[in-house]
Design a protein around this motif. Structure first.
Motif, PDB file in Angstrom:
ATOM      1  N   GLY A  13       0.776  -1.224   0.000  1.00 19.61           N
ATOM      2  CA  GLY A  13       0.000   0.000   0.000  1.00 19.61           C
ATOM      3  C   GLY A  13       0.810   1.277   0.000  1.00 19.61           C
ATOM      4  O   GLY A  13       0.265   2.362   0.244  1.00 19.61           O
ATOM      5  N   VAL A  14       2.113   1.179  -0.275  1.00 23.99           N
ATOM      6  CA  VAL A  14       2.978   2.363  -0.320  1.00 23.99           C
ATOM      7  C   VAL A  14       3.244   2.729  -1.779  1.00 23.99           C
ATOM      8  O   VAL A  14       3.758   1.906  -2.547  1.00 23.99           O
ATOM      9  CB  VAL A  14       4.326   2.117   0.400  1.00 23.99           C
ATOM     10  N   SER A  15       2.898   3.943  -2.158  1.00 25.17           N
ATOM     11  CA  SER A  15       3.102   4.369  -3.538  1.00 25.17           C
ATOM     12  C   SER A  15       4.549   4.789  -3.775  1.00 25.17           C
ATOM     13  O   SER A  15       5.209   5.320  -2.881  1.00 25.17           O
ATOM     14  CB  SER A  15       2.174   5.536  -3.878  1.00 25.17           C
ATOM     15  N   CYS A  16       5.040   4.532  -4.968  1.00 29.72           N
ATOM     16  CA  CYS A  16       6.375   4.961  -5.383  1.00 29.72           C
ATOM     17  C   CYS A  16       6.212   5.890  -6.573  1.00 29.72           C
ATOM     18  O   CYS A  16       5.538   5.555  -7.548  1.00 29.72           O
ATOM     19  CB  CYS A  16       7.233   3.753  -5.761  1.00 29.72           C
ATOM     20  N   VAL A  17       6.838   7.054  -6.470  1.00 32.36           N
ATOM     21  CA  VAL A  17       6.675   8.091  -7.477  1.00 32.36           C
ATOM     22  C   VAL A  17       8.050   8.586  -7.912  1.00 32.36           C
ATOM     23  O   VAL A  17       8.943   8.757  -7.082  1.00 32.36           O
ATOM     24  CB  VAL A  17       5.840   9.264  -6.910  1.00 32.36           C
ATOM     25  N   GLY A  18       8.229   8.782  -9.216  1.00 26.48           N
ATOM     26  CA  GLY A  18       9.510   9.268  -9.705  1.00 26.48           C
ATOM     27  C   GLY A  18       9.907   8.604 -10.998  1.00 26.48           C
ATOM     28  O   GLY A  18       9.112   8.554 -11.941  1.00 26.48           O
ATOM     29  N   VAL A  19      11.117   8.041 -11.040  1.00 26.71           N
ATOM     30  CA  VAL A  19      11.602   7.449 -12.285  1.00 26.71           C
ATOM     31  C   VAL A  19      12.549   6.288 -12.009  1.00 26.71           C
ATOM     32  O   VAL A  19      13.353   6.323 -11.082  1.00 26.71           O
ATOM     33  CB  VAL A  19      12.303   8.515 -13.159  1.00 26.71           C
ATOM     34  N   LEU A  20      12.409   5.233 -12.813  1.00 27.43           N
ATOM     35  CA  LEU A  20      13.345   4.107 -12.856  1.00 27.43           C
ATOM     36  C   LEU A  20      14.080   4.148 -14.189  1.00 27.43           C
ATOM     37  O   LEU A  20      13.542   4.641 -15.181  1.00 27.43           O
ATOM     38  CB  LEU A  20      12.607   2.776 -12.723  1.00 27.43           C
ATOM     39  N   ALA A  21      15.294   3.571 -14.215  1.00 28.08           N
ATOM     40  CA  ALA A  21      16.098   3.637 -15.439  1.00 28.08           C
ATOM     41  C   ALA A  21      16.616   2.258 -15.850  1.00 28.08           C
ATOM     42  O   ALA A  21      17.821   1.985 -15.748  1.00 28.08           O
ATOM     43  CB  ALA A  21      17.257   4.616 -15.256  1.00 28.08           C
ATOM     44  N   PRO A  22      15.729   1.385 -16.332  1.00 24.94           N
ATOM     45  CA  PRO A  22      16.183   0.062 -16.784  1.00 24.94           C
ATOM     46  C   PRO A  22      16.966   0.142 -18.092  1.00 24.94           C
ATOM     47  O   PRO A  22      16.711   1.014 -18.932  1.00 24.94           O
ATOM     48  CB  PRO A  22      14.872  -0.706 -16.970  1.00 24.94           C
ATOM     49  N   GLY A  23      17.895  -0.758 -18.257  1.00 25.48           N
ATOM     50  CA  GLY A  23      18.694  -0.791 -19.474  1.00 25.48           C
ATOM     51  C   GLY A  23      17.977  -1.481 -20.620  1.00 25.48           C
ATOM     52  O   GLY A  23      17.037  -2.248 -20.417  1.00 25.48           O
ATOM     53  N   GLN A  24      18.427  -1.194 -21.831  1.00 23.11           N
ATOM     54  CA  GLN A  24      17.963  -1.874 -23.037  1.00 23.11           C
ATOM     55  C   GLN A  24      19.038  -2.910 -23.398  1.00 23.11           C
ATOM     56  O   GLN A  24      20.129  -2.544 -23.841  1.00 23.11           O
ATOM     57  CB  GLN A  24      17.787  -0.882 -24.188  1.00 23.11           C
ATOM     58  N   TRP A  25      18.738  -4.177 -23.180  1.00 23.03           N
ATOM     59  CA  TRP A  25      19.714  -5.244 -23.356  1.00 23.03           C
ATOM     60  C   TRP A  25      19.313  -6.173 -24.499  1.00 23.03           C
ATOM     61  O   TRP A  25      18.135  -6.437 -24.696  1.00 23.03           O
ATOM     62  CB  TRP A  25      19.825  -6.062 -22.072  1.00 23.03           C
ATOM     63  N   VAL A  26      20.324  -6.660 -25.226  1.00 22.97           N
ATOM     64  CA  VAL A  26      20.093  -7.638 -26.290  1.00 22.97           C
ATOM     65  C   VAL A  26      21.175  -8.715 -26.205  1.00 22.97           C
ATOM     66  O   VAL A  26      22.301  -8.440 -25.773  1.00 22.97           O
ATOM     67  CB  VAL A  26      20.133  -6.990 -27.694  1.00 22.97           C
ATOM     68  N   PRO A  27      20.847  -9.957 -26.590  1.00 26.57           N
ATOM     69  CA  PRO A  27      21.878 -11.002 -26.646  1.00 26.57           C
ATOM     70  C   PRO A  27      22.973 -10.580 -27.622  1.00 26.57           C
ATOM     71  O   PRO A  27      22.691 -10.027 -28.692  1.00 26.57           O
ATOM     72  CB  PRO A  27      21.117 -12.224 -27.155  1.00 26.57           C
ATOM     73  N   ILE A  79      19.274   3.116 -22.410  1.00 27.99           N
ATOM     74  CA  ILE A  79      18.600   3.193 -21.119  1.00 27.99           C
ATOM     75  C   ILE A  79      17.227   3.817 -21.340  1.00 27.99           C
ATOM     76  O   ILE A  79      17.108   4.844 -22.008  1.00 27.99           O
ATOM     77  CB  ILE A  79      19.404   4.054 -20.122  1.00 27.99           C
ATOM     78  N   ASP A  80      16.217   3.182 -20.792  1.00 31.75           N
ATOM     79  CA  ASP A  80      14.876   3.764 -20.797  1.00 31.75           C
ATOM     80  C   ASP A  80      14.630   4.478 -19.477  1.00 31.75           C
ATOM     81  O   ASP A  80      15.349   4.255 -18.493  1.00 31.75           O
ATOM     82  CB  ASP A  80      13.806   2.673 -20.962  1.00 31.75           C
ATOM     83  N   ASN A  81      13.622   5.313 -19.436  1.00 35.70           N
ATOM     84  CA  ASN A  81      13.122   5.853 -18.173  1.00 35.70           C
ATOM     85  C   ASN A  81      11.671   5.429 -18.036  1.00 35.70           C
ATOM     86  O   ASN A  81      10.880   5.612 -18.973  1.00 35.70           O
ATOM     87  CB  ASN A  81      13.225   7.380 -18.127  1.00 35.70           C
ATOM     88  N   VAL A  82      11.352   4.848 -16.899  1.00 38.29           N
ATOM     89  CA  VAL A  82       9.984   4.449 -16.599  1.00 38.29           C
ATOM     90  C   VAL A  82       9.439   5.427 -15.567  1.00 38.29           C
ATOM     91  O   VAL A  82       9.968   5.542 -14.458  1.00 38.29           O
ATOM     92  CB  VAL A  82       9.920   3.011 -16.057  1.00 38.29           C
ATOM     93  N   LEU A 122       9.714   8.757  -2.859  1.00 36.71           N
ATOM     94  CA  LEU A 122      10.182   9.469  -4.042  1.00 36.71           C
ATOM     95  C   LEU A 122      11.438   8.762  -4.550  1.00 36.71           C
ATOM     96  O   LEU A 122      12.393   8.556  -3.796  1.00 36.71           O
ATOM     97  CB  LEU A 122      10.502  10.925  -3.693  1.00 36.71           C
ATOM     98  N   ILE A 123      11.446   8.390  -5.842  1.00 38.39           N
ATOM     99  CA  ILE A 123      12.568   7.641  -6.418  1.00 38.39           C
ATOM    100  C   ILE A 123      13.175   8.412  -7.581  1.00 38.39           C
ATOM    101  O   ILE A 123      12.465   8.872  -8.482  1.00 38.39           O
ATOM    102  CB  ILE A 123      12.103   6.256  -6.913  1.00 38.39           C
ATOM    103  N   VAL A 124      14.506   8.544  -7.569  1.00 40.35           N
ATOM    104  CA  VAL A 124      15.231   9.167  -8.677  1.00 40.35           C
ATOM    105  C   VAL A 124      16.350   8.223  -9.110  1.00 40.35           C
ATOM    106  O   VAL A 124      17.352   8.049  -8.411  1.00 40.35           O
ATOM    107  CB  VAL A 124      15.828  10.533  -8.288  1.00 40.35           C
ATOM    108  N   ASP A 125      16.182   7.603 -10.246  1.00 45.03           N
ATOM    109  CA  ASP A 125      17.142   6.644 -10.807  1.00 45.03           C
ATOM    110  C   ASP A 125      17.595   7.167 -12.172  1.00 45.03           C
ATOM    111  O   ASP A 125      16.883   6.988 -13.149  1.00 45.03           O
ATOM    112  CB  ASP A 125      16.472   5.272 -10.930  1.00 45.03           C
TER     113      ASP A 125
END
Length: 202
Positions: free
Chosen positions: A28-42, A58-61, A126-129
């Motif tokens: 029940g805890v909200s997370c607000v901000g941005v995540l930065a997952p990578g764009q990976w390929v074999p 790198i994407d931003n979610v 609050l998340i900043v990635d």
């Protein structure tokens, strides 16, 4: 509390953070901000890691909506496909990753929107990635995220988490020390997860 998530490159900081966001949401805890997952390929090329994957970008979610935007592209690839902009913030800072200024603007707009609606939002994390050289050393990049962090703990965001590379940690802490007297450095592990859950009493 300001949690500063750090560690070597490609140790799974963002994957760990994605898992934490899911667990907090289940509590029940909200997370607000941005995540930065990578764009990976074999890959078996020179840029492949030990597991046979190559990081192209790198994407931003954007949280909480989950909207995903392309954020950064490896510099050599951006030059090869003609998208490299010599006048961009990333180019002027000589970063290994080429970041489109329009992408930076989009993420800053997201943080501006968060700030606008903060007074009516339920308490959350609050998340900043992530905070990098543009933000810490040059006063650029995700300036709206830095402005939100500079407010310190609030009713809406009693706690925050920022991803920061090891070599930038001291400078990041110096910038945010006045706003966040209570802060700690964490690694992507169970102890950190438990500390954040405990901070929200879940």
């Amino acid at each position: 509390m300001l949690f500063l998530l750090t560690g070597e490159v490609q140790i799974g900081k963002t994957r760990w953070l994605e898992s934490l966001v899911t667990e907090l949401a289940d509590c029940g805890v909200s997370c607000v901000g941005v995540l930065a997952p990578g764009q990976w390929v074999p890959s078996e090329g020179e840029h492949a890691d030990e597991n046979g994957y190559e990081k192209l970008g790198i994407d931003n979610v954007l949280l909480p909506s989950g909207e995903r935007i392309p954020f950064a592209r490896r510099g050599d690839l951006a030059r090869a496909d003609g998208t490299f902009d010599e006048e961009s913030q990333a180019a002027k800072a000589e970063l290994a990753w080429h970041i489109d200024d329009a992408a930076i603007d989009r993420v800053n707009a997201h943080f501006n929107e968060i700030a606008t609606h903060a007074s009516v939002a339920a308490p959350g994390l609050l998340i900043v990635d992530e905070l990098g050289r543009l933000e810490i050393w040059r006063g650029g990049g995700l300036t709206s995220a830095m402005a939100l962090l500079a407010q310190g703990p609030t009713t809406t965001f009693p706690h925050a988490l920022a991803v920061v590379r090891d070599y930038l940690l001291d400078d990041a802490e110096a910038l945010l020390a006045e706003a966040w007297p209570d802060r700690c450095r964490i690694k992507p592990n169970d102890a950190a997860r438990e500390a954040i859950l405990a901070a929200f009493e879940v």
